[in-house]
Each structure stands twice: as structure tokens, then as C-alpha cells.
Enzyme design. Structure first.
Site, short mmCIF file in Angstrom:
data_model
loop_
_atom_site.label_atom_id
_atom_site.label_comp_id
_atom_site.label_asym_id
_atom_site.label_seq_id
_atom_site.Cartn_x
_atom_site.Cartn_y
_atom_site.Cartn_z
N ASP A 253 0.89 -1.12 0.11
CA ASP A 253 0.19 0.19 0.02
C ASP A 253 0.60 1.17 -0.22
OD1 ASP A 253 -1.74 1.98 0.51
OD2 ASP A 253 -2.69 1.08 1.67
N MET A 254 0.61 1.80 -1.21
CA MET A 254 1.48 3.11 -1.00
C MET A 254 1.76 4.47 -0.14
SD MET A 254 -0.11 5.17 -4.58
CE MET A 254 -1.86 5.35 -4.69
N HIS A 271 -2.93 11.78 -9.92
CA HIS A 271 -4.11 12.73 -10.78
C HIS A 271 -5.40 11.94 -10.31
CE1 HIS A 271 -4.67 9.76 -14.54
NE2 HIS A 271 -5.34 9.66 -13.48
#
Length: 372
Positions: A253-254, A271
């Protein structure tokens, strides 16, 4: 006739011309969905694939036979697609005056619809025209009215889950997303290789944050064999990612942490998220790269507000960027396309003191951000 009268007549003429154009243009918006629907139909039928594999232009009867389609209906579809310049129609000199013997040929645009083609964008069309992706557009006005209130984003309101949870629970849709992002990766990374491969100079390891099925990283490693790549995405995504030499697939998980590397690469990831979420992701990336020589390489649209600065092709790219901004509004909670000033803000808040913006021959630009 005096000058004032001539000016008045010119003004009236311009107004009448504008009103006439408006009465024609309004139908483009009334029937705007038709283009996507017919292009999707062409992909599903395999029209471009069939002509490509045939090796030469085909008559209507040859095409309808190969596709097992009724010639009259196929003719109307091809007439529409030829009028949109997606395919082209060639007069068959062997039989003059016979409409059925005209030949249908590929164009540069139709070749992008060949599903097996290296530069295919077919999967992207199929993803954006899929029911889960189309349904949220009906909630765009509700989203606008509820801005700032505790309400679901259009995608979640339409599908019961946010786009990432929905993909995790629906493997077929997740695969469609990965294939669509791979389409964009092939376009954009090729433009990077041609236009600014030097951004990877001095880098031996790259972590592709949100790298999907690994297409982008495979292309980068092929172009720069010295680089070792880490394809980093959610576990359910990397579990079906491509295997290749020089690329390691890592799940995680970033928002929690990012694998260590000389550079973090993020293409069409930030984005999807709000400013605060972008700052959090970028902080995790900053922690993953070395202070002295590390960098973050961001590939995203940079919206230019001053159209007077833009050339014709740049205006077209801005138009695509604004389309993408509406997609973010429909498909994500708080995602958006950003101006340069907005990019500078999130980079600064994440601790990046310097940046460069490199335009390439693609919808996106390349932003290099440095921690020192």
C-alpha cells in the site's frame, strides 16, 4: 453607408453565423455518446483486427462474411466510421459504380483499435465504455451540488464501492483496468524513451508506484537494461502482473510505505487522489529514495491556463487533459488534473525543493522532483 452601419452589419452577420453553428453543434452533444458506442461495437466485432489480418483492404461482402454480420447493418456502421475518418473507403476500380465492391482500408486511427496490436488502445475504449465506468456519469450533477458534503462520489454511488474496492472484488474489471493502463503506458513510455530518456541517467533502481501489470516498467528496463525495476501495486494487482527479467513484482500500500529505490516513478497515479493524499504518497516516495541522488519521476497532465501560449497541437493535448479531469470527477473521490501551480504546491508540501517539467509527445508531461 457609414462605418458605424458597416460595423453593425458585420456584428449581425457574426451573431447569425454563431447562432447557426450553435444549432448544428448542439447535436454533437445530444448524440455525443454515439461515437464511443460505435467504436466499442467495432472493437467487439473485430473489424480492425479482421482487415489487418487480411493483409489488404476488404469489400463489404468479404468483411461481413469474415465477421458473420449482416451486410446492410455492417455497411451503415462502416459508413459512420468512414465519415469519422476511423476507416477509409477506396473505390474498387475493377467494378465501377458498385457500392458493395468498394474497399474498406485501415487508417492510423483504426490500427489503434486492433486488439492484438502493440500500440492498441482498444482495452482503454472498452474500459471507459464498460457499464461500471459509464454509470457514474449520471451522477455528475449530484456530485457537483454535494461538493464538500458527506456524500458518495459518483462511482461509489453507482456501483456500491469506490473504484479500487470494486476492482478488487471484480477480477474481470480489474483486468480491464490493468489492460487499459497498459495501453496508456505503451503510448507514454514510448514518448519518454524518444524524448527524455536522460531522466533515468545515473539511476540503477526504479520503483514504479501503482505500476499495474508492469507494462511501463518492462519498457523502461528494456530501454535501460542497467536498471533494476520494482513493480509496486496492491497485492491483487501484482498477483497477475507480468513476469520479466529485471523486474520484481511487490505488493503493498503506497500510503503506508514504498520499496527503496534510486527513483520512484508514478504514471497516472497521483491524479486519482486529493492534494492531501498526493502529499502523503509523495512523502512515502521521498522516504524511499536517497537524499543525495534520489528523485521522483511523475508522468501526468499539466493543465495550462493561458491558452495564448499554446500551439494548435498543445491545445488539443490540453483538451484531452480537461477530458481526463472530468473522468477524475466521475470516477474518483477527489482526484483531478492539476495546473503547474497545483503541482508545485503538492511537491513543496511533500518536501521536494526542486522540480523540472519536461513536455513529451504525449498527453502527459514528465515532472522530475528532487528532495535536495
Amino acid at each position: 453607408m457609414g462605418e458605424a452601419q458597416r460595423d453593425q452589419l458585420t456584428w449581425r452577420s457574426n451573431v447569425q453565423e454563431e447562432e447557426y453553428r450553435a444549432k448544428v453543434d448542439i447535436y454533437k452533444y445530444i448524440f455525443g455518446f454515439v461515437e464511443m458506442a460505435v467504436v466499442k461495437c467495432a472493437i467487439e466485432l473485430g473489424i480492425a483486427d479482421t482487415i489487418e489480418s487480411h493483409g489488404r483492404p476488404m469489400t463489404l461482402l468479404e468483411l461481413s462474411s469474415a465477421l458473420v454480420c449482416a451486410p446492410p447493418t455492417l455497411y451503415r456502421i462502416m459508413r459512420f466510421l468512414v465519415n469519422r475518418r476511423i476507416f477509409k473507403e477506396i473505390r474498387n476500380d475493377a467494378v465501377q459504380g458498385s457500392e458493395a465492391c468498394n474497399l474498406y482500408a485501415q487508417t492510423a486511427l483504426s490500427r489503434l483499435l486492433v486488439r492484438s496490436g502493440e500500440s492498441s488502445m482498444a482495452a482503454f475504449v472498452l474500459m471507459e465504455s464498460s457499464p461500471p465506468m459509464l454509470a457514474p456519469w449520471h451522477g455528475l450533477s449530484a456530485r457537483t451540488k454535494a461538493e464538500g458534503a458527506d456524500s458518495s462520489a459518483p462511482f461509489e454511488a453507482a456501483n456500491g464501492k469506490d473504484v479500487w474496492s470494486y476492482a478488487a472484488a471484480n477480477p474481470a474489471h480489474s483486468q480491464l483496468i490493468n489492460e487499459a493502463m497498459a495501453c496508456n503506458a505503451r503510448f507514454t513510455v514510448a514518448a519518454m524513451v524518444d524524448g527524455c530518456l536522460d531522466v533515468f541517467d545515473g539511476i540503477s533502481t526504479v520503483v514504479d508506484v501503482g505500476g499495474g501489470n508492469g507494462t511501463a516498467l518492462q519498457m523502461l528496463v528494456k530501454a535501460c537494461p542497467r536498471i533494476r525495476g520494482i513493480n509496486f501495486d496492491l497485492p491483487h494487482v501484482v498477483s497477475v502482473a507480468l513476469e520479466s527479467d529485471g523486474v520484481e513484482n511487490v505488493g503493498g500500500d503506497m500510503f503506508d510505505s514504498v520499496p527503496k529505490a534510486d527513483a520512484a516513478f508514478l504514471m497516472w497515479v497521483l491524479h486519482d487522489w486529493s492534494d492531501d493524499e498526493c502529499i502523503q504518497i509523495l512523502k512515502r516516495c521521498r522516504e524511499a529514495i536517497p537524499e543525495e541522488k534520489g528523485k521522483v519521476i511523475i508522468v501526468e497532465s499539466v493543465i495550462e491556463n493561458n491558452e495564448q501560449k499554446l500551439k494548435e497541437e498543445e491545445l488539443k493535448l490540453k483538451d484531452v487533459g480537461l477530458f481526463l479531469d472530468m473522468v477524475m470527477m466521475a470516477h474518483t473521490d477527489r482526484g483531478k488534473e492539476r495546473t503547474l501551480e497545483e503541482w508545485v504546491y503538492v511537491l513543496g508540501q511533500a518536501g521536494f525543493t526542486r522540480h523540472n517539467v519536461r513536455p513529451v509527445n504525449a498527453v502527459s508531461s514528465v515532472i522530475e522532483a528532487f528532495p535536495a
